[in-house]
Write an enzyme that holds these catalytic residues in place. Structure first.
Site, short mmCIF file in Angstrom:
data_model
loop_
_atom_site.label_atom_id
_atom_site.label_comp_id
_atom_site.label_asym_id
_atom_site.label_seq_id
_atom_site.Cartn_x
_atom_site.Cartn_y
_atom_site.Cartn_z
N ASP A 64 0.87 -1.17 0.00
CA ASP A 64 0.00 0.00 0.00
C ASP A 64 0.91 1.22 0.00
O ASP A 64 1.58 1.50 1.00
CB ASP A 64 -0.89 -0.01 1.25
CG ASP A 64 -1.78 1.22 1.36
OD1 ASP A 64 -1.64 2.15 0.54
OD2 ASP A 64 -2.60 1.26 2.29
N VAL A 65 0.97 1.95 -1.11
CA VAL A 65 1.95 3.02 -1.24
C VAL A 65 1.69 4.20 -0.31
O VAL A 65 2.55 5.06 -0.13
CB VAL A 65 2.05 3.54 -2.69
CG1 VAL A 65 2.58 2.45 -3.62
CG2 VAL A 65 0.73 4.11 -3.18
N TYR A 159 -6.25 15.97 -8.83
CA TYR A 159 -5.39 15.17 -9.71
C TYR A 159 -4.25 16.01 -10.29
O TYR A 159 -3.10 15.59 -10.30
CB TYR A 159 -6.24 14.57 -10.83
CG TYR A 159 -5.52 13.57 -11.70
CD1 TYR A 159 -5.19 12.31 -11.21
CD2 TYR A 159 -5.17 13.87 -13.01
CE1 TYR A 159 -4.53 11.38 -12.00
CE2 TYR A 159 -4.52 12.96 -13.82
CZ TYR A 159 -4.20 11.71 -13.31
OH TYR A 159 -3.55 10.80 -14.10
N LYS A 163 -0.28 15.40 -9.64
CA LYS A 163 0.61 15.11 -10.76
C LYS A 163 1.68 16.19 -10.93
O LYS A 163 2.83 15.89 -11.26
CB LYS A 163 -0.20 14.92 -12.04
CG LYS A 163 -1.05 13.66 -12.04
CD LYS A 163 -0.19 12.41 -11.88
CE LYS A 163 -1.00 11.13 -11.79
NZ LYS A 163 -0.15 9.93 -11.66
N THR A 194 -6.21 1.70 -20.24
CA THR A 194 -6.06 0.81 -19.11
C THR A 194 -7.42 0.65 -18.44
O THR A 194 -8.33 1.46 -18.66
CB THR A 194 -5.06 1.37 -18.07
OG1 THR A 194 -5.64 2.54 -17.46
CG2 THR A 194 -3.74 1.74 -18.73
#
Length: 253
Positions: A64-65, A159, A163, A194
């Site tokens: 789990d990052v 987001y 990023k 994806t």
């Protein structure tokens, strides 16, 4: 299997699907032993199977990052017996979804989720990857960022912030470790086909997103993976501290 990365080792977050999976297969095809990390054992096992069927070598580890202890354990597992790690590919992340809202209406919960997984997860992964690379004076880290890391995108405050943060971490680490034999770069990926992107989205939304790419289509995971392999290899030995658009022209608009 032999190739330009023979005898090296890589740690890949988000390796169970999409860009992470494609990167694992591509690196292994060049002789690299890959350890893929993620939260879903089933998809990790699927990636390892694909790598081995293609003649490569791989292992998986749950991770789990957003949890530092989990990241530290996973990176340690990916390193060789003497602690060496050659490459870190940080691909784990979550998307901004389709709930577009101007910044004042953007939910705190969604913002925190983007920062916690996409940005903090990258920071923690880099932190522990670098600790394995520094003693050996060698390494390459590739952060899978986004076109949203180099341009603004209306309605995607969290987001875009995460990023852009990934790109900032990339540049700072490149300056911190450039004289120690470690290169750090990011890939500013366009929209890629994806499960994270396509699943459950209405055709009209996908059509609009495809139209944002001047090349006329979205990318394939393998196209991003090709750039990952290049950034890990000595063919990119003079490249560090940059976010390379692999985006079908998205950022050129």
């Amino acid at each position: 299997m032999s190739g330009q990365l023979e005898g090296t080792r890589a740690f890949i977050t988000g390796g169970g699907t999409g860009i992470g999976q494609a990167s694992a297969i591509a690196l292994a095809a060049q002789g690299c032993f890959v350890t893929i990390a993620g939260r879903t054992q089933r998809t990790l096992e699927e990636t390892v199977t694909l790598v081995r069927e293609a003649g490569g070598s791989a292992a998986w580890v749950l991770c789990d990052v957003s949890d530092e202890a989990s990241v530290a354990h996973a990176v340690d597992a990916a390193a060789s017996e003497d602690g060496r790690l050659d490459y870190g590919i940080n691909s784990a992340g979550v998307s901004g979804g389709d709930d577009l809202r101007p910044l004042a209406d953007y939910s705190n919960e969604q913002f925190d989720r983007m920062i916690d997984i996409d940005l903090r997860g990258t920071f923690l992964s880099m932190k522990h990857e670098l600790r394995h690379m520094v003693p050996f004076g060698h390494g390459s880290i590739v952060n899978i960022a986004s076109g949203a890391g180099i341009v603004g995108v209306p309605g995607f405050a969290g987001y875009v912030a995460a990023k852009h943060g990934q790109v900032g971490l990339t540049k700072t680490a490149a300056l911190d470790y450039g004289t120690r034999g470690i290169r750090v770069n990011a890939i500013a990926a366009g929209l890629v086909d994806t499960p994270l992107i396509a699943e459950g989205r209405p055709p009209e939304i996908m059509a609009a997103r495809i139209a944002a790419h001047p090349i006329g289509r979205i990318g394939r995971p393998e196209e991003i993976a090709d750039a990952v392999v290049w950034l890990c290899s000595e063919r990119s030995s003079f490249v560090t501290g940059t976010a390379i658009p692999v985006d079908g022209g998205y950022a050129a608009r």
